[in-house]
Enzyme design. Sequence first.
Site, PDB file in Angstrom:
ATOM      1  N   GLN A 215       5.342  -2.294 -19.662  1.00 57.60           N
ATOM      2  CA  GLN A 215       5.496  -0.840 -19.604  1.00 57.60           C
ATOM      3  C   GLN A 215       5.369  -0.413 -18.141  1.00 57.60           C
ATOM      4  OE1 GLN A 215       5.730   0.895 -23.138  1.00 57.60           O
ATOM      5  NE2 GLN A 215       6.536  -1.173 -22.954  1.00 57.60           N
ATOM      6  N   ALA A 256       2.162   8.273 -27.886  1.00 56.72           N
ATOM      7  CA  ALA A 256       2.783   7.000 -27.541  1.00 56.72           C
ATOM      8  C   ALA A 256       3.665   7.114 -26.296  1.00 56.72           C
ATOM      9  CB  ALA A 256       3.588   6.484 -28.732  1.00 56.72           C
ATOM     10  N   HIS A 257       4.226   5.958 -25.907  1.00 61.88           N
ATOM     11  CA  HIS A 257       4.992   5.906 -24.651  1.00 61.88           C
ATOM     12  C   HIS A 257       6.235   6.808 -24.694  1.00 61.88           C
ATOM     13  CE1 HIS A 257       7.183   2.040 -26.307  1.00 61.88           C
ATOM     14  NE2 HIS A 257       7.323   3.071 -27.096  1.00 61.88           N
ATOM     15  N   ASN A 258       6.481   7.413 -23.532  1.00 61.47           N
ATOM     16  CA  ASN A 258       7.661   8.255 -23.304  1.00 61.47           C
ATOM     17  C   ASN A 258       7.653   9.564 -24.088  1.00 61.47           C
ATOM     18  OD1 ASN A 258       9.009   5.139 -23.191  1.00 61.47           O
ATOM     19  ND2 ASN A 258       9.313   6.481 -21.419  1.00 61.47           N
TER      20      ASN A 258
END
Length: 365
Positions: A215, A256-258
Amino acid sequence: MTQRTAYPIAVLVEAVRQQCAGRLAQELVGPYEGVAVRSIGALSHAKPDEVAFLANPKFIHEVKDCQAGVIVLRKEDKEAIYGDETPRAMVITPNPYAWFAFALQVVEKLQNQFASGIHPHASVAVTAKVDPTARVDAGAVIEDHAVVGARAWIGANSVVGVGSVIGDDTRLHPNVTVDHHCTIGARCVLQSGCVIGGDGFGFAPFEGEWVKIPQIGSVRIEDDVEIGANTAVDRGALDDTVIGKGSKVDNLIQIAHNCRLGEHCVMAGAASMAGSTTLGDHVTVGGAANINGHIKIPSGATIGPATTVISYPDDTKLMMGFFPAMPNREFERSAVMIKHLPEMRKRLRALEAALAKLEDNQKEK
């Protein structure tokens, strides 16, 4: 408990004006000269050195007996209680609850002014930049090239990772982790145990295995954001995870991511957002709600508590869906009915088809 300092009510009112940048109208009336206050109290048991506020008119009957040195209330409530008289010190404002919030911020700031400096048991890298007015407590770690802004407070055992930036007046409570190359804005509050910038959950399937996707994005938290205890905000896979200014995120939340939260969003405890979901501005998310990934939720929308959002229809402002609790026997009966719904649907369609055929035969006759 340390005795709190008392401040003239006129000083507190002026400080509230500055705290809210003059956005909330307020007027100090009555015999307030010589009145000094130490804190905010409830109507039912406030002391003479406290301020009490009336936000809900159903408690209007408590005002006359309230012992507080100052009462904060709406103009119409003041007139309903005292008419044209002003027998006591009062702050007249259209929003007493907001006034209370700003005033408590001021009181806590006045009472909790801290001494700046770096504790001898903190670890600060030579290449890090810590403003002289900031405070770094025992056990905290400030890694290489990190920046800690003016009047920021890094709590005990907290970590500011390589290249991360902590804005002016931001508070990291004990045991907060801000991983590498994250940016935290000004006047933010990060409660104990939260993790900012941990790896997002990214894995590629390959021959029955899961291959980790590094990531390489980051986390950007804008000004005036609060993150609750034990909340995780994952770094982006490629782009950044972003939380817009003024947003408030409760305890035990997964972002969560993004993901991208707009400005002034609110998320209640135990809610979760899967990757690459976007909230517009002023979105409210109820406790324990679950939001699927790769969807967009429009500005001003509300998601109810314990609601699972798989997709979001256009022009929808409220999404609500959960199964309310009920006595066990009733729930078991309902669960059996739900289990048979697919079969009942097939039978209903068959009956509708048969009925339509009968109607057609009748018309032919």
